[in-house]
Design an enzyme around this catalytic site. Structure first.
Site, PDB file in Angstrom:
ATOM      1  N   ASN A  92       0.837  -1.197   0.000  1.00  0.00           N
ATOM      2  CA  ASN A  92       0.000   0.000   0.000  1.00  0.00           C
ATOM      3  C   ASN A  92       0.873   1.248   0.000  1.00  0.00           C
ATOM      4  O   ASN A  92       2.019   1.208   0.441  1.00  0.00           O
ATOM      5  CB  ASN A  92      -0.847   0.045   1.280  1.00  0.00           C
ATOM      6  CG  ASN A  92      -1.747  -1.164   1.426  1.00  0.00           C
ATOM      7  OD1 ASN A  92      -2.621  -1.399   0.609  1.00  0.00           O
ATOM      8  ND2 ASN A  92      -1.523  -1.948   2.464  1.00  0.00           N
ATOM      9  N   HIS A 148       1.425   8.526  18.516  1.00  0.00           N
ATOM     10  CA  HIS A 148       2.536   9.257  17.914  1.00  0.00           C
ATOM     11  C   HIS A 148       3.407   9.967  18.938  1.00  0.00           C
ATOM     12  O   HIS A 148       3.038  10.107  20.109  1.00  0.00           O
ATOM     13  CB  HIS A 148       2.023  10.246  16.862  1.00  0.00           C
ATOM     14  CG  HIS A 148       1.290  11.421  17.407  1.00  0.00           C
ATOM     15  ND1 HIS A 148      -0.041  11.385  17.704  1.00  0.00           N
ATOM     16  CD2 HIS A 148       1.705  12.673  17.727  1.00  0.00           C
ATOM     17  CE1 HIS A 148      -0.422  12.557  18.184  1.00  0.00           C
ATOM     18  NE2 HIS A 148       0.627  13.362  18.220  1.00  0.00           N
ATOM     19  N   ASP A 157       5.920  13.337  19.890  1.00  0.00           N
ATOM     20  CA  ASP A 157       6.163  14.768  19.669  1.00  0.00           C
ATOM     21  C   ASP A 157       7.619  15.082  20.008  1.00  0.00           C
ATOM     22  O   ASP A 157       8.078  14.803  21.124  1.00  0.00           O
ATOM     23  CB  ASP A 157       5.293  15.628  20.596  1.00  0.00           C
ATOM     24  CG  ASP A 157       3.848  15.743  20.144  1.00  0.00           C
ATOM     25  OD1 ASP A 157       3.468  15.096  19.161  1.00  0.00           O
ATOM     26  OD2 ASP A 157       3.094  16.482  20.811  1.00  0.00           O
ATOM     27  N   HIS A 213       8.391  20.465  17.734  1.00  0.00           N
ATOM     28  CA  HIS A 213       6.951  20.602  17.502  1.00  0.00           C
ATOM     29  C   HIS A 213       6.430  21.935  18.047  1.00  0.00           C
ATOM     30  O   HIS A 213       5.464  22.479  17.528  1.00  0.00           O
ATOM     31  CB  HIS A 213       6.229  19.432  18.159  1.00  0.00           C
ATOM     32  CG  HIS A 213       4.739  19.442  18.025  1.00  0.00           C
ATOM     33  ND1 HIS A 213       4.081  19.772  16.868  1.00  0.00           N
ATOM     34  CD2 HIS A 213       3.772  19.139  18.934  1.00  0.00           C
ATOM     35  CE1 HIS A 213       2.778  19.684  17.060  1.00  0.00           C
ATOM     36  NE2 HIS A 213       2.553  19.317  18.300  1.00  0.00           N
ATOM     37  N   HIS A 260       2.910  20.973  26.172  1.00  0.00           N
ATOM     38  CA  HIS A 260       3.709  21.210  24.960  1.00  0.00           C
ATOM     39  C   HIS A 260       4.777  22.272  25.221  1.00  0.00           C
ATOM     40  O   HIS A 260       5.943  22.097  24.888  1.00  0.00           O
ATOM     41  CB  HIS A 260       2.810  21.663  23.802  1.00  0.00           C
ATOM     42  CG  HIS A 260       2.025  20.560  23.173  1.00  0.00           C
ATOM     43  ND1 HIS A 260       0.814  20.145  23.653  1.00  0.00           N
ATOM     44  CD2 HIS A 260       2.295  19.780  22.099  1.00  0.00           C
ATOM     45  CE1 HIS A 260       0.355  19.155  22.898  1.00  0.00           C
ATOM     46  NE2 HIS A 260       1.228  18.911  21.940  1.00  0.00           N
TER      47      HIS A 260
HETATM   48 MN    MN Z   1       1.364  15.530  18.647  1.00  0.00          MN
END
Ligand code: MN
Length: 266
Positions: free
Chosen positions: A64, A75, A77, A81, A210
């Protein structure tokens, strides 16, 4: 130099005393991604397109083509980011020290509190209460925040989108400051679509996980699964992102090595 620690690990895997637990959701087109206010660029979900499957397009093989946001599915980071990590050295997934992606895991289980409050905020006091019960968080740990939110995948409650934005649990600045400055963690992992609360844009600073984690060169993991299969401490996490040139993050397979529950003799 001795091979003994690796031999002990392999013996534990062979005997079943060490289990490998998959902390990863299946990547598929309907797995939810974070939704930002409409004026911002959006994260594209996973896409998959068949190239051939033992047919006229390729008689003996199946494969694919795939595409997705770096921040789709379970996921990682990287510091780049966030703007706070923008100028740090080795701040992208291709440059980070690979030593960083293996480390001790501690699981802060606040699933009971979150069950009654989708806006539950993890504070320094919560982390200190956890340490009073389970001992101090070791250096260079992956701190995994258990909310049982992974069990909501496939329901609207997973992202929790309402007119005023998303509603899901997350930490405040005090909790992340404590973990980074006083406990020297390597990263913070969540079951939700972000390391921050759904309403984290209204915190101070906005999106504190973050901002603080990436500003300190630390990492995030999101959309984790199976945290309920880990002990509060004693597991080892392996979380190696794809080596995307200048990548801000990537989908990945997150594994945990876990001491098996002792078998009760019959
Ligand atoms: Mn993220």
């Amino acid at each position: 130099m001795t091979a003994a620690p690796l031999e002990a690990l392999l013996a534990g895997l062979a005997s079943g005393e060490v289990e490998v637990v998959d902390l990863t959701h299946t990547l598929c087109p309907d797995f939810p991604v974070i939704v930002l206010p409409p004026e911002f660029g959006q994260c594209q979900p996973f896409r998959i397109e068949e190239v051939s499957r033992y047919d006229h397009r390729g008689p003996a093989w199946y494969w694919n083509n795939i595409s997705m946001s770096e921040h789709a599915g379970t996921h990682f980071d990287a510091p780049a980011h966030w703007i706070s990590g923008r100028h740090l050295p080795a701040n992208t997934v291709d440059q980070l020290p690979v030593r960083d992606v293996v480390g001790p895991a501690v699981v802060l289980d606040f699933s009971t509190e979150c069950a009654g409050d989708p806006d539950f905020v993890l504070t320094r006091a919560h982390v200190e209460a956890w340490e009073a019960a389970h001992g101090p968080i070791p250096p260079r740990a992956w701190v995994l925040f258990r909310t049982d939110w992974s069990k909501k995948v496939g329901t609207p409650d997973y992202v929790g989108l309402r007119e005023d934005g998303a509603h899901s649990p997350g930490p405040d600045a005090g909790a992340i400051e404590y973990l980074v400055r006083e406990r020297g963690i390597i990263g913070f992992g969540t079951e939700t679509v972000g390391t921050d609360a759904g309403q984290g844009g209204h915190f101070s600073p906005p999106y504190p996980a973050h901002f603080i984690l990436h500003g300190a060169g630390r990492y995030g993991l999101q959309c984790l699964a199976n945290l309920d299969r880990l002990p509060p401490r004693g597991a080892v996490v392996i979380a190696a992102p794809l080596k995307i040139r200048q990548g801000s993050g990537s989908p990945l397979r997150v594994l945990a090595l876990v001491p098996a529950s002792p078998q009760v003799p019959s």
